[in-house]
Structure formats: C-alpha cells, structure tokens
Design a protein around this motif. Structure first.
Motif, PDB file in Angstrom:
ATOM      1  N   GLN A  13    -116.405  71.768 -46.793  1.00 52.33           N
ATOM      2  CA  GLN A  13    -115.497  71.596 -45.694  1.00 52.33           C
ATOM      3  C   GLN A  13    -114.858  73.039 -45.441  1.00 52.33           C
ATOM      4  OE1 GLN A  13    -112.995  68.062 -46.289  1.00 52.33           O
ATOM      5  NE2 GLN A  13    -114.339  67.256 -47.646  1.00 52.33           N
ATOM      6  N   SER A  14    -115.431  74.097 -45.092  1.00 50.04           N
ATOM      7  CA  SER A  14    -114.741  75.419 -45.130  1.00 50.04           C
ATOM      8  C   SER A  14    -114.221  75.830 -43.766  1.00 50.04           C
ATOM      9  CB  SER A  14    -115.678  76.512 -45.653  1.00 50.04           C
ATOM     10  OG  SER A  14    -115.028  77.728 -45.769  1.00 50.04           O
ATOM     11  N   PHE A  15    -113.249  75.092 -43.324  1.00 48.19           N
ATOM     12  CA  PHE A  15    -112.626  75.401 -42.030  1.00 48.19           C
ATOM     13  C   PHE A  15    -111.534  76.433 -42.250  1.00 48.19           C
ATOM     14  CE2 PHE A  15    -109.463  74.559 -38.720  1.00 48.19           C
ATOM     15  CZ  PHE A  15    -110.262  74.598 -37.586  1.00 48.19           C
ATOM     16  N   ALA A  16    -111.358  77.323 -41.299  1.00 51.87           N
ATOM     17  CA  ALA A  16    -110.309  78.339 -41.430  1.00 51.87           C
ATOM     18  C   ALA A  16    -108.960  77.659 -41.617  1.00 51.87           C
ATOM     19  CB  ALA A  16    -110.281  79.203 -40.186  1.00 51.87           C
ATOM     20  N   PRO A  17    -108.269  77.911 -42.737  1.00 53.47           N
ATOM     21  CA  PRO A  17    -107.033  77.198 -43.049  1.00 53.47           C
ATOM     22  C   PRO A  17    -105.961  77.411 -41.991  1.00 53.47           C
ATOM     23  CG  PRO A  17    -107.848  78.416 -44.954  1.00 53.47           C
ATOM     24  CD  PRO A  17    -108.644  78.870 -43.766  1.00 53.47           C
ATOM     25  N   LEU A  18    -105.272  76.326 -41.690  1.00 55.88           N
ATOM     26  CA  LEU A  18    -104.105  76.415 -40.828  1.00 55.88           C
ATOM     27  C   LEU A  18    -102.879  76.629 -41.700  1.00 55.88           C
ATOM     28  CD1 LEU A  18    -104.843  73.419 -38.424  1.00 55.88           C
ATOM     29  CD2 LEU A  18    -105.319  75.833 -38.044  1.00 55.88           C
ATOM     30  N   LEU A  94    -114.860  67.322 -33.784  1.00 58.07           N
ATOM     31  CA  LEU A  94    -114.136  67.406 -35.051  1.00 58.07           C
ATOM     32  C   LEU A  94    -114.909  66.695 -36.157  1.00 58.07           C
ATOM     33  CD1 LEU A  94    -111.730  68.040 -36.845  1.00 58.07           C
ATOM     34  CD2 LEU A  94    -110.539  66.055 -35.865  1.00 58.07           C
ATOM     35  N   LYS A  95    -115.447  65.520 -35.853  1.00 62.12           N
ATOM     36  CA  LYS A  95    -116.270  64.809 -36.835  1.00 62.12           C
ATOM     37  C   LYS A  95    -117.423  65.686 -37.300  1.00 62.12           C
ATOM     38  CE  LYS A  95    -119.490  60.934 -37.230  1.00 62.12           C
ATOM     39  NZ  LYS A  95    -120.097  59.764 -36.567  1.00 62.12           N
ATOM     40  N   GLN A  96    -118.073  66.361 -36.366  1.00 63.69           N
ATOM     41  CA  GLN A  96    -119.213  67.211 -36.723  1.00 63.69           C
ATOM     42  C   GLN A  96    -118.766  68.388 -37.584  1.00 63.69           C
ATOM     43  OE1 GLN A  96    -122.498  66.456 -35.906  1.00 63.69           O
ATOM     44  NE2 GLN A  96    -122.888  68.052 -37.448  1.00 63.69           N
ATOM     45  N   ARG A  97    -117.602  68.977 -37.245  1.00 58.55           N
ATOM     46  CA  ARG A  97    -117.104  70.092 -38.065  1.00 58.55           C
ATOM     47  C   ARG A  97    -116.824  69.622 -39.492  1.00 58.55           C
ATOM     48  NH1 ARG A  97    -114.222  71.435 -33.391  1.00 58.55           N
ATOM     49  NH2 ARG A  97    -112.242  70.623 -34.184  1.00 58.55           N
ATOM     50  N   LEU A  98    -116.182  68.465 -39.612  1.00 58.85           N
ATOM     51  CA  LEU A  98    -115.884  67.935 -40.945  1.00 58.85           C
ATOM     52  C   LEU A  98    -117.168  67.670 -41.718  1.00 58.85           C
ATOM     53  CD1 LEU A  98    -113.043  65.435 -39.988  1.00 58.85           C
ATOM     54  CD2 LEU A  98    -112.764  67.505 -41.357  1.00 58.85           C
ATOM     55  N   TYR A  99    -118.128  67.058 -41.056  1.00 63.41           N
ATOM     56  CA  TYR A  99    -119.402  66.767 -41.714  1.00 63.41           C
ATOM     57  C   TYR A  99    -120.094  68.060 -42.157  1.00 63.41           C
ATOM     58  CZ  TYR A  99    -124.224  65.254 -42.355  1.00 63.41           C
ATOM     59  OH  TYR A  99    -125.477  65.024 -42.881  1.00 63.41           O
ATOM     60  N   LEU A 505    -112.442  66.669 -50.072  1.00 62.48           N
ATOM     61  CA  LEU A 505    -111.004  66.927 -50.093  1.00 62.48           C
ATOM     62  C   LEU A 505    -110.595  68.295 -49.536  1.00 62.48           C
ATOM     63  CD1 LEU A 505    -108.465  65.419 -50.778  1.00 62.48           C
ATOM     64  CD2 LEU A 505    -108.670  66.207 -53.145  1.00 62.48           C
ATOM     65  N   PRO A 506    -111.311  69.392 -49.822  1.00 66.01           N
ATOM     66  CA  PRO A 506    -110.872  70.686 -49.273  1.00 66.01           C
ATOM     67  C   PRO A 506    -110.762  70.707 -47.752  1.00 66.01           C
ATOM     68  CG  PRO A 506    -112.440  71.046 -51.039  1.00 66.01           C
ATOM     69  CD  PRO A 506    -112.431  69.565 -50.779  1.00 66.01           C
ATOM     70  N   SER A 507    -111.538  69.889 -47.065  1.00 67.80           N
ATOM     71  CA  SER A 507    -111.440  69.861 -45.604  1.00 67.80           C
ATOM     72  C   SER A 507    -110.090  69.332 -45.144  1.00 67.80           C
ATOM     73  CB  SER A 507    -112.567  69.005 -45.007  1.00 67.80           C
ATOM     74  OG  SER A 507    -113.789  69.691 -45.075  1.00 67.80           O
ATOM     75  N   LEU A 508    -109.463  68.511 -45.952  1.00 62.41           N
ATOM     76  CA  LEU A 508    -108.119  68.038 -45.637  1.00 62.41           C
ATOM     77  C   LEU A 508    -107.078  69.046 -46.111  1.00 62.41           C
ATOM     78  CD1 LEU A 508    -108.454  64.264 -46.614  1.00 62.41           C
ATOM     79  CD2 LEU A 508    -109.023  65.388 -44.453  1.00 62.41           C
ATOM     80  N   LEU A 509    -107.234  69.536 -47.326  1.00 60.47           N
ATOM     81  CA  LEU A 509    -106.256  70.462 -47.895  1.00 60.47           C
ATOM     82  C   LEU A 509    -106.187  71.747 -47.084  1.00 60.47           C
ATOM     83  CD1 LEU A 509    -107.099  70.048 -51.697  1.00 60.47           C
ATOM     84  CD2 LEU A 509    -105.498  68.720 -50.311  1.00 60.47           C
ATOM     85  N   ASP A 510    -107.328  72.253 -46.641  1.00 63.88           N
ATOM     86  CA  ASP A 510    -107.347  73.498 -45.876  1.00 63.88           C
ATOM     87  C   ASP A 510    -106.714  73.345 -44.501  1.00 63.88           C
ATOM     88  OD1 ASP A 510    -108.569  74.695 -48.003  1.00 63.88           O
ATOM     89  OD2 ASP A 510    -110.575  74.731 -47.125  1.00 63.88           O
ATOM     90  N   ARG A 511    -106.530  72.121 -44.068  1.00 64.54           N
ATOM     91  CA  ARG A 511    -105.841  71.860 -42.810  1.00 64.54           C
ATOM     92  C   ARG A 511    -104.370  71.523 -43.041  1.00 64.54           C
ATOM     93  NH1 ARG A 511    -111.188  70.716 -41.849  1.00 64.54           N
ATOM     94  NH2 ARG A 511    -111.924  71.068 -39.718  1.00 64.54           N
TER      95      ARG A 511
END
Length: 720
Positions: A13-18, A94-99, A505-511
């Motif tokens: 889940q490596s989205f740029a952290p908010l 957003l679903k696709q980014r999370l996936y 979980l990191p996809s949630l934590l990083d947000r």
C-alpha cells in the motif's frame, strides 16, 4: 495431536503519506442526493414463533432460501449489488490505488519455510501473478528434484471458487488425499491421487469436513461426514481405496448435536483419536493405529470439563480445565485411562496465565501460553527446568510453528506484530541459540521505523474490568483529537485477537488512520474469565466494552469524535450491529462483514448450521429468559427509526457460518427504518462463502473496496 476440530469462526500500500492532523472536511464523502435510489425489498409479514408462545413478525423472512435458487431473492441481491456498483463507482480510482499498494507489498513468487517430515521437505510456493499456492516436496534435501503435490492454480482454473481445506500424504509417502470446496459452503469432496504418476484415483467422497487421517495400511482413509443441511459433523467413517463409497464403514456416530467432531493422530502416531467438543465440554476416544478396533475413552464427557490428550514416549499428556479455569497440564500412564482420577498434575493452574496448547518433544514440551493479553511460548524440560522464548517488542504475537518431528532440540515458532512482518524462528532448547528462518518480505518501501505501536488499558463502565487495546499509527501522531481511526474487535467464542502484521494496514496508516484493536470481553485474551464475562447473560459487556474503548481513545486525543470507523465480521458483525443500535452517533462509518445479526430467529432454528452447537455461547431462546435477553440486543430486532452511521455490509451467497439472508434482511429493514441519508452499501459475493472469494488477489480486491468506502466516509481521500 489435535483431534478437536477448529471452531467455525469468522474470517475474519505505498501511497505518499498525508499529514496526520488531517482537516475534518478535507474530502467530502459521497453525497447521497446525487446517487441512485437504493433497492426496496418487499414486505411479506411472517410469524416467527417460539415454543414458549412468543411471536415476532419478520417482514423479510421470505429472503431466506436454503436452495439459493429463488428468482425473487436472487433479483433482490443482484439489485443491491448493482446499487453498490453505482454508488461506489466514483471510488474506483481510490479502490485501484489501494489494491495496487497492497499487492505491491507482496513478493509474488514467495515460498513458505520448508519443514521436514518422514524423509521429505514439504513447502508451498506462489508463482508471480497467480492466486493459489503450489504444494510440493523434495526427498531428503532441498536440492533434490521437486515433486508437485497440488498445483492449485491448475485445479482452480475455470472455477468461480476453489479451496483446499486440508491434505495428507499416506504413511508410505506414495499417495495424497485432499479435501476441496468449490463454492465456499465448506462441504468438501475428498479426492486421492498417486504422487509418482499424478494419476487421479477413482475416489470421490462427498459431504465431508476438512479432516483426513490415513490408516497404517496406506489404503484406508478416515474422515468426518457432514450433515448435508445442518453441516453438523455427525459420523466418522472409513473409506478403503478401490471400493465404492457406498461401502464406507461408520466407526463412530455423535448423537449430541451440540458437539463438533474431528479426528487426528497422536504425536507418537500410535493412536487414531476422535475428539468431540462443545462450547463447554469435550471427550476423546482413541484406537491403536496399527490394529484399529474398539475405541477407549480417555475420560467420559462432563459438562464444564474440557480436555485434549496427546500421546508420546509411553505416556498421555492432557491439557484440561478440570478444576482449573485457565487450564493445567496433567499426565497419565499408558494404561491408566478411562477416569480423570488417574491423571497426575504436571503444570498447575495459574489465575493470570491461560494455557492454550502444547507440543511434545524428546525430553521436553513447548507450551503456548497467554498472559497480560499476549501470547508467548514456554519450554518445560522433563526434569522441571522452565524457560520462556524471548520477545522483541512490548506488543506481539508468538505461536508454535510447524514441528512435525519430535526428535529434535529445535522448536520452530512464529512471531509477528503490527509492524513486524510474519517471521519464523527456531530456538535450540539446549543451547538457547535462535535462528531466523524467514521474515516475510514486504516490498513497496515499507519501513517499520515509520510506525509506533502502543498497548493501553481502558476502564470498563461497570468498574469490573480494564480492557487492553493494541494501537498502531504513523510516527508523528499529534494526539490532538483530529485523526481518523479504525477500531476493530471480535469478542466471541473465547477467540483472542492478536496484533498481527497485515500488508493491508500500511495503506491506512500512511493516510493518517489510527488502527485500534480492542481486546474486549468475549475473547480469551485475559483468560477464561474474560470469555465467560462476555457470553450468555454477560454478552452485552462485549458491546459496551467496544463503545467504552471508543470513548476513551477519543477523549485521549487518538481520534476525532466524528472520524471513527468500526469494523467486525461474523460474530464481530453482531458486535457492529449491536453497537450501531446502542451508540450510532459515535461512529461515522461501519464495516460489517458476514454479520450474525438475526440472533433469535437463527438460534430458534436447529436446522441452520451452528445453532445447536452454540446454545452455550448465546443461549437457547426456547427458554424464556434467554429469549428475552437475546432479543434485547439482537441487531435485526433492535433496529429503530433513527439515524445510523454509513455502512458497508458484506456477505457470501454460499456462507455456511452466517447464512446470507441474515445480512440481507438486516439491510432491508435498515433501509426501511433509518432516518438518515448516510450511505448503506450491501455487497453479496454470489460465488463465495464465509471467507469471501478464494485466491489471494481476489480477497485484496474485496478489502480495497470496503476500505475505499471507509476512507471516503472519514474524509481522508477522495476517490479521484
């Protein structure tokens, strides 16, 4: 040996952290005014009668169809799915980014740690881009040629659902038996093949549980038969390779419908044992594997007495709650069975330590224990010397790993936490040396140093308990009461929920989302009393504990009061439904997966799987006092004309644990009664059962969908 069947529990889940201090209005959730109207289920009043005369009207009872073929019912489910597609369409990016983030953390061609048994190294491995594992072995050394036992990708080809429940190699190593499920109903078919040639033998035992034991003759398969309607494990049978299934012999029948049943071999492999287990008692009977015949009972069943006996090195070792609520370990001589009076205490009971299981080795045993809500392992040598396997963090989960061979000083165990990926170690009980065998790789730039874990204790409103809560969040959390939070719990069956690593979980934590795991009463994190204080007439403690945890975390700055999400599945879905009725204003959004929400109607019907087995968990509503108490919290019955949180409700058409019609009726009644405009999304997997779709990537797609819904409702991120 563990002849007792695993209790049927949820699937749980490596989205740029908010920045962690996100503004509450950062991303407005989907506006219902711009969305299509939801489906409306027809009301057809139906009387549900109890033996003591009580009558309830269920206007959506017609949605139940045991055959799952009723066109009107199917049309309603399809209409709900179409509505879900429509309202969630803006969240597709957003679903696709999370996936992509979740899958991007997985090493797709990963393999398990091999374990050695009877001359072979066994392991499973994944190939890149494929959903299912390949089970294989190598003879003598990992450099030997690979023998593929099960290529589950090929087996699943063209199927909407596929799952191997268990597999077993014959004692001579030449044949493989496995149990497969093609719809998620957990009614398995047992098949057999010759390993060397790959030839599928002309054997197909249907209507079985995922429980197989080979006989010493390499021709006989012992299995447990399921009742086709209730799915109760009713008979133990033997099938001889090469003979018609119609000639299979019944070796044991369990008449008490409150018991589950399973079979297994002892650690010594000298005995085949049948174990039966209810919520509050158990019984075990065994026969010699070399000459199967009459079964002897380890100790006769007695209410409120549970035990599990294993055999090795000429003695029986028994884990039991007999006069020991948190269990103790007893021993008995080879021929001193039939009565508990012949048992002798080896490890005494402790009020603050729950014994969860043992593994026997030459000269010592490994004991799985739980104290202060954490799992640990203790090594007890035959001479009495005792030592604990060391941990590396304050909040973790430790458990015994694959240890098929007892003649070794090495004990394999697993270790994980919210921030530590699943790790396999082995420790030498003689030297103390610890070896790291594998830590699951996590790709996508994951760094555990970016996260903080905590363990906090929350006072319960009744003043009788302090509720442990495991927390994880992105480093730098201000604790100023502005963060979004997801709170998860289960709280039933004595099933303890532990802090484990998840690639999701990191996809949630990083947000910026705080994740809270509430170890509420009804689980067994703090011992048997913790479980007893959350079932039967104490069940409401489970719900109030969850709410109390929310209040405390909000009051102490971990989350904004209007940005709290709640999640639970199966019996945890009951928790969601009860909390939604009791304190809807405290939650912005709820994720309720395969929820058990129609408690009274289900528990009045013994033809439904998991009814008669569960009277000692929930109560029997045929008794007026239980009926009244269960009715007072049953989510379906307590729906009122008031505002509810936004909800995502998920189920599977073929669910054997919580029938699809419970969440279907629940959603229909919610739609008719709730007064708010918050979104209510109902997703039915038409090819799945209790655990959702099969295949590792398909399940991540499911998770990405409901997490996208949750994040949108919490105002964390827009869909586009």
């Amino acid at each position: 040996m563990s002849p007792r069947p695993a209790r049927a529990l949820p699937r749980r889940q490596s989205f740029a952290p908010l920045g962690l201090a996100l503004a509450a209005g950062l991303a407005a959730p989907l506006a219902s005014a711009a969305l299509p109207a939801p489906p409306v289920a027809e009301k057809r009043p139906h009387e549900v009668k109890a033996p003591h005369g009580a009558v309830r009207i269920d206007e959506y009872y017609w949605l139940r169809d045991d055959t799952r073929t009723n066109p009107e019912m199917l049309a309603y489910l399809e209409a709900e799915n179409a509505y879900a597609d429509a309202v969630l369409a803006p969240l597709a990016p957003l679903k696709q980014r999370l996936y992509d983030e979740i899958v991007g953390r997985i090493q797709q061609d990963d393999a398990s740690v091999p374990y050695f048994e009877d001359g072979y190294w066994y392991y499973s491995r994944f190939e890149a881009g494929k959903d299912y594992p390949i089970v294989a072995r190598r003879k003598g050394t990992m450099e030997a040629p690979e023998e593929i036992l099960l290529d589950q990708n090929a087996m699943a080809a063209g199927k909407d659902f596929f799952q191997v429940g268990t597999w077993e190699v014959s004692p001579d190593g030449t044949k493989l038996a496995w149990a497969e499920d093609l719809n998620g109903r957990r009614q398995y078919t047992i098949k057999v093949k010759d390993i060397a040639s790959g030839e599928l033998l002309d054997e197909a035992v249907t209507g079985a549980s995922a429980n197989i034991v080979w006989g010493d003759d390499n021709r006989t398969i012992w299995y447990v038969e399921n009742d086709p309607k209730t799915l109760l494990t009713t008979h133990v049978k033997t099938h001889v390779i090469g003979t018609p299934v119609s000639q299979d012999k019944t070796v044991y029948t369990e008449a008490d419908t409150s018991f589950y049943m399973g079979i297994g071999r002892t650690r010594s492999k000298q005995y085949i044992c049948i174990g039966v287990q209810s919520t509050v008692s158990s019984e075990q009977r065994c026969t010699r594997a070399s000459e199967p015949g009459e079964f002897f009972v380890i100790a006769p069943r007695e209410r409120d007495v549970e035990y599990n006996a294993d055999h090795y090195a000429g003695r029986w070792v028994i884990t039991t709650n007999w006069q020991a609520p948190n269990y103790r370990i007893m021993t008995a001589a080879e021929d001193a069975l039939g009565s508990r009076e012949n048992w002798r205490e080896l490890v005494p009971h402790k009020d603050d330590v729950l014994i969860e299981g043992i593994e026997l080795f030459d000269g010592f045993m490994a004991i799985g224990e739980r104290s202060e809500g954490l799992r640990r392992i203790r090594i007890l040598k035959d001479g009495g010397e005792s030592q604990y396997v060391k941990s590396d963090e304050p909040a973790y989960t430790m458990g015994l790993g694959m240890n098929p061979m007892p003649d070794t000083p090495w004990v394999r165990y697993t270790y994980t936490s919210f921030t530590t990926p699943n790790t396999t170690y082995e420790v030498n009980v003689e030297t103390g040396e610890r070896r790291l065998l594998k830590r699951d790789p996590v790709l996508g730039g994951y760094d555990p140093a970016n996260y903080v874990t905590e363990r906090v204790w929350v006072p319960a409103r009744d003043g009788k308990a302090r509720i442990p809560v495991s927390l994880v969040y992105r480093k730098g959390l201000a604790k100023d009461g502005t963060a979004p939070m997801l709170q998860y719990a289960y709280g039933s069956y004595g099933s303890s929920q532990d802090p484990r690593f998840s690639v999701q979980l990191p996809s949630l934590l990083d947000r910026g989302v705080v994740y809270a795991l509430a170890h509420i009463r009804g689980g067994q994190e703090l011992g048997r009393a913790w479980y007893d204080d959350g079932k039967l007439f104490n069940k409401k403690n489970t719900f109030t504990d969850f709410i109390d945890v929310t209040d405390w975390l909000v009051a102490n700055g971990y989350a904004a009061k209007d940005r709290v999400a709640a999640m639970g599945g199966s019996a945890g879905g009951l928790l969601m439904g009860a909390v939604a009725n009791m304190a809807p204003e405290k939650y912005r959004v709820m994720l309720s997966l395969v929820p058990f929400v129609d408690v009274v109607t289900t528990m009045l019907d013994p033809s439904i799987p998991l009814t008669t087995n569960e009277y000692d968990e929930w109560g029997n509503p045929e008794q007026e006092d239980f009926y009244a108490y269960m009715l007072s919290y049953s989510p379906y019955d307590q729906i009122e004309a008031k505002a509810y949180p936004a909800m995502f409700v998920g189920t599977g058409l073929w669910d054997s644990q919580v029938q699809y019609w419970e969440p279907a009726k629940y959603v229909a009644r919610l739609r008719a009664k709730k007064t708010d405009d918050n979104l209510l999304v109902f997703r039915t997997n038409m090819e799945a059962g209790h655990g959702g779709k099969s295949g590792r990537f398909r399940r991540f797609a499911e998770a990405a969908e409901y997490y996208a819904f949750m994040l949108d409702q919490l105002g964390v991120e827009k869909g586009n």
